[in-house]
Design a protein around this motif. Structure first.
Motif, mmCIF file in Angstrom:
data_model
loop_
_atom_site.group_PDB
_atom_site.id
_atom_site.type_symbol
_atom_site.label_atom_id
_atom_site.label_comp_id
_atom_site.label_asym_id
_atom_site.label_seq_id
_atom_site.Cartn_x
_atom_site.Cartn_y
_atom_site.Cartn_z
ATOM 1 N N ARG A 1 4.528 13.187 -1.359
ATOM 2 C CA ARG A 1 3.640 13.783 -2.178
ATOM 3 C C ARG A 1 2.996 12.659 -3.014
ATOM 4 N NH1 ARG A 1 6.925 18.813 -2.612
ATOM 5 N NH2 ARG A 1 8.018 18.052 -4.353
ATOM 6 N N LEU A 2 3.753 11.441 -3.354
ATOM 7 C CA LEU A 2 3.089 10.187 -3.967
ATOM 8 C C LEU A 2 2.176 9.851 -3.016
ATOM 9 C CD1 LEU A 2 6.305 8.741 -5.764
ATOM 10 C CD2 LEU A 2 4.274 9.795 -6.951
ATOM 11 N N ARG A 3 2.444 9.455 -1.593
ATOM 12 C CA ARG A 3 1.473 8.978 -0.688
ATOM 13 C C ARG A 3 0.348 9.710 -0.401
ATOM 14 N NH1 ARG A 3 4.100 7.560 4.541
ATOM 15 N NH2 ARG A 3 2.283 6.178 4.691
ATOM 16 N N LEU A 4 0.560 11.179 -0.466
ATOM 17 C CA LEU A 4 -0.596 11.963 -0.313
ATOM 18 C C LEU A 4 -1.475 11.801 -1.614
ATOM 19 C CD1 LEU A 4 0.676 15.322 0.831
ATOM 20 C CD2 LEU A 4 -1.236 14.049 2.018
ATOM 21 N N LEU A 5 -1.215 11.796 -2.643
ATOM 22 C CA LEU A 5 -2.064 11.462 -3.875
ATOM 23 C C LEU A 5 -2.795 10.292 -3.716
ATOM 24 C CD1 LEU A 5 0.144 12.635 -6.840
ATOM 25 C CD2 LEU A 5 -1.738 13.648 -6.036
ATOM 26 N N SER A 6 -2.205 9.128 -3.399
ATOM 27 C CA SER A 6 -2.707 7.735 -3.086
ATOM 28 C C SER A 6 -3.594 7.505 -1.918
ATOM 29 C CB SER A 6 -1.451 6.605 -2.960
ATOM 30 O OG SER A 6 -1.478 5.806 -1.973
ATOM 31 N N LEU A 7 -3.245 8.303 -0.853
ATOM 32 C CA LEU A 7 -4.228 8.487 0.317
ATOM 33 C C LEU A 7 -5.574 9.180 -0.159
ATOM 34 C CD1 LEU A 7 -1.804 9.016 3.073
ATOM 35 C CD2 LEU A 7 -3.349 7.285 2.959
ATOM 36 N N ILE A 8 -5.519 10.283 -0.952
ATOM 37 C CA ILE A 8 -6.691 10.853 -1.181
ATOM 38 C C ILE A 8 -7.535 10.214 -2.095
ATOM 39 C CG2 ILE A 8 -7.389 12.992 -2.526
ATOM 40 C CD1 ILE A 8 -4.913 14.385 -1.417
ATOM 41 N N ALA A 9 -7.071 9.588 -3.226
ATOM 42 C CA ALA A 9 -7.550 8.832 -4.378
ATOM 43 C C ALA A 9 -8.409 7.398 -3.496
ATOM 44 C CB ALA A 9 -6.572 8.238 -5.162
ATOM 45 N N ALA A 10 -7.782 6.987 -2.496
ATOM 46 C CA ALA A 10 -8.386 5.680 -1.696
ATOM 47 C C ALA A 10 -9.379 6.129 -0.980
ATOM 48 C CB ALA A 10 -7.262 5.124 -0.847
ATOM 49 N N ARG A 11 -9.752 7.400 -0.587
ATOM 50 C CA ARG A 11 -10.775 7.785 0.454
ATOM 51 C C ARG A 11 -12.168 7.449 -0.220
ATOM 52 N NH1 ARG A 11 -9.989 9.281 5.711
ATOM 53 N NH2 ARG A 11 -7.631 8.813 5.926
ATOM 54 N N ALA B 1 6.612 4.083 -2.402
ATOM 55 C CA ALA B 1 6.499 5.488 -2.689
ATOM 56 C C ALA B 1 8.160 6.144 -2.683
ATOM 57 C CB ALA B 1 5.909 6.143 -1.514
ATOM 58 N N ARG B 2 9.031 5.461 -2.055
ATOM 59 C CA ARG B 2 10.177 6.267 -1.978
ATOM 60 C C ARG B 2 11.066 5.445 -3.624
ATOM 61 N NH1 ARG B 2 12.659 4.001 2.167
ATOM 62 N NH2 ARG B 2 11.087 4.353 3.566
ATOM 63 N N GLN B 3 10.855 4.192 -3.793
ATOM 64 C CA GLN B 3 11.138 3.746 -5.147
ATOM 65 C C GLN B 3 10.892 4.582 -6.362
ATOM 66 O OE1 GLN B 3 10.049 -0.181 -6.087
ATOM 67 N NE2 GLN B 3 11.624 -0.459 -7.594
ATOM 68 N N LEU B 4 9.401 4.847 -6.237
ATOM 69 C CA LEU B 4 9.135 5.797 -7.400
ATOM 70 C C LEU B 4 9.414 6.926 -7.554
ATOM 71 C CD1 LEU B 4 6.993 5.966 -9.973
ATOM 72 C CD2 LEU B 4 5.112 6.210 -8.374
ATOM 73 N N CYS C 1 9.405 -1.380 -11.681
ATOM 74 C CA CYS C 1 8.696 -0.077 -11.084
ATOM 75 C C CYS C 1 7.197 0.104 -11.461
ATOM 76 C CB CYS C 1 9.658 1.068 -11.073
ATOM 77 S SG CYS C 1 8.914 2.211 -10.206
ATOM 78 N N CYS C 2 6.462 0.316 -10.657
ATOM 79 C CA CYS C 2 6.118 0.475 -9.382
ATOM 80 C C CYS C 2 4.693 0.272 -9.091
ATOM 81 C CB CYS C 2 6.323 1.798 -8.558
ATOM 82 S SG CYS C 2 8.053 2.259 -8.935
ATOM 83 N N PRO C 3 4.042 0.076 -8.147
ATOM 84 C CA PRO C 3 2.682 -0.262 -7.943
ATOM 85 C C PRO C 3 1.705 1.027 -8.406
ATOM 86 C CG PRO C 3 3.518 -0.225 -5.723
ATOM 87 C CD PRO C 3 4.608 -0.340 -6.856
ATOM 88 N N PRO C 4 0.572 1.073 -9.042
ATOM 89 C CA PRO C 4 -0.277 2.161 -9.101
ATOM 90 C C PRO C 4 -0.530 3.059 -7.981
ATOM 91 C CG PRO C 4 -1.127 0.217 -10.188
ATOM 92 C CD PRO C 4 -0.173 -0.255 -9.106
ATOM 93 N N ILE C 5 -0.242 4.492 -8.033
ATOM 94 C CA ILE C 5 -0.317 5.167 -6.866
ATOM 95 C C ILE C 5 -1.872 5.416 -6.798
ATOM 96 C CG2 ILE C 5 1.839 6.322 -7.322
ATOM 97 C CD1 ILE C 5 0.549 8.810 -8.144
ATOM 98 N N LEU C 6 -2.794 5.172 -7.502
ATOM 99 C CA LEU C 6 -4.015 5.681 -7.342
ATOM 100 C C LEU C 6 -4.817 4.352 -7.034
ATOM 101 C CD1 LEU C 6 -4.808 8.452 -10.011
ATOM 102 C CD2 LEU C 6 -3.753 8.665 -7.336
ATOM 103 N N GLU C 7 -4.441 3.275 -6.632
ATOM 104 C CA GLU C 7 -5.243 2.171 -6.569
ATOM 105 C C GLU C 7 -5.188 1.482 -5.231
ATOM 106 O OE1 GLU C 7 -4.262 -1.079 -9.362
ATOM 107 O OE2 GLU C 7 -5.356 -0.121 -10.859
ATOM 108 N N GLY C 8 -4.806 2.300 -4.208
ATOM 109 C CA GLY C 8 -4.882 1.912 -2.833
ATOM 110 C C GLY C 8 -3.707 2.901 -2.218
ATOM 111 N N PRO C 9 -3.883 2.998 -0.883
ATOM 112 C CA PRO C 9 -2.799 3.661 -0.173
ATOM 113 C C PRO C 9 -1.435 3.100 -0.644
ATOM 114 C CG PRO C 9 -4.599 3.412 1.304
ATOM 115 C CD PRO C 9 -4.890 2.530 0.138
ATOM 116 N N LEU C 10 -0.228 3.936 -0.951
ATOM 117 C CA LEU C 10 1.152 3.500 -1.365
ATOM 118 C C LEU C 10 1.931 3.102 0.019
ATOM 119 C CD1 LEU C 10 2.223 3.443 -4.182
ATOM 120 C CD2 LEU C 10 2.898 5.655 -3.811
ATOM 121 N N ALA C 11 2.417 2.061 0.104
ATOM 122 C CA ALA C 11 3.487 1.825 1.101
ATOM 123 C C ALA C 11 4.696 2.628 0.943
ATOM 124 C CB ALA C 11 3.937 0.527 1.060
#
Lengths: 104, 104
Positions: B31-41, A16-19, A2-12
């Motif tokens: 919430r994880l996807r929100l963090l990741s979407l914001i950081a990717a902007r 996101a569910r796995q993490l 687990c799991c791809p970095p959440i701040l390195e691009g939009p998370l699939a």
């Protein structure tokens, strides 16, 4: 792992569910204390029998939490005779830390 | 700043509860996807209005998640006119990572 970095691009959504599922396992004070009690034992290993009194919870509750942590890959379990022995699996925690890495 | 390292000695109950509460905020795929979407902007910043469509959730749901993340110190919120703008607070994530550090 687990799991791809959440701040390195939009998370699939699946990532996101796995993490999120793994973080849910950690997001419990009794389970955090179990990990910390096991790691603090000599050799980083503890018998289930040694964890009941310091945690102040019933044996079935402690067993349940140990099972959840083991299933999630956060603990390694080894049966020796009547008792199971547990140690922290550092790889899974390292994976979570990597997923939360801040790059910029 | 959250929280003592969980593997560096038995965790006090209050510290365990504080970390568990923070992990509960993160342990949600939206919430994880929100963090990741914001950081990717561009500029690591996003208007609440830009987050509804990519997430595929209703505006009240997105607002709720943004509020939970902001209250937990994981997002910084700035009001500009009608819209609020959000950016990731790296310190809080770094605190969680430190708490999950494996030393041995």
């Amino acid at each position: 792992m687990c799991c791809p970095p959440i701040l390195e691009g939009p998370l699939a959504e699946a990532d996101a569910r796995q993490l999120a599922d793994l973080l849910k396992v950690l997001a419990d004070s009794a389970r955090l204390r179990l990990l910390s009690l096991i790691a603090a034992r000599p050799g980083g290993e503890a018998c289930a029998c040694e964890l009941i009194e310091p945690l102040g919870l019933s044996q079935p509750t402690v067993s349940h939490h140990l099972k959840v942590l083991t299933t999630a890959g956060l603990l390694h379990r080894e049966q020796r005779g009547v008792w199971a022995y547990f140690r922290v699996e550092p790889e899974q925690l390292a994976g979570i830390r990597e997923a939360l890495t801040v790059t910029n």
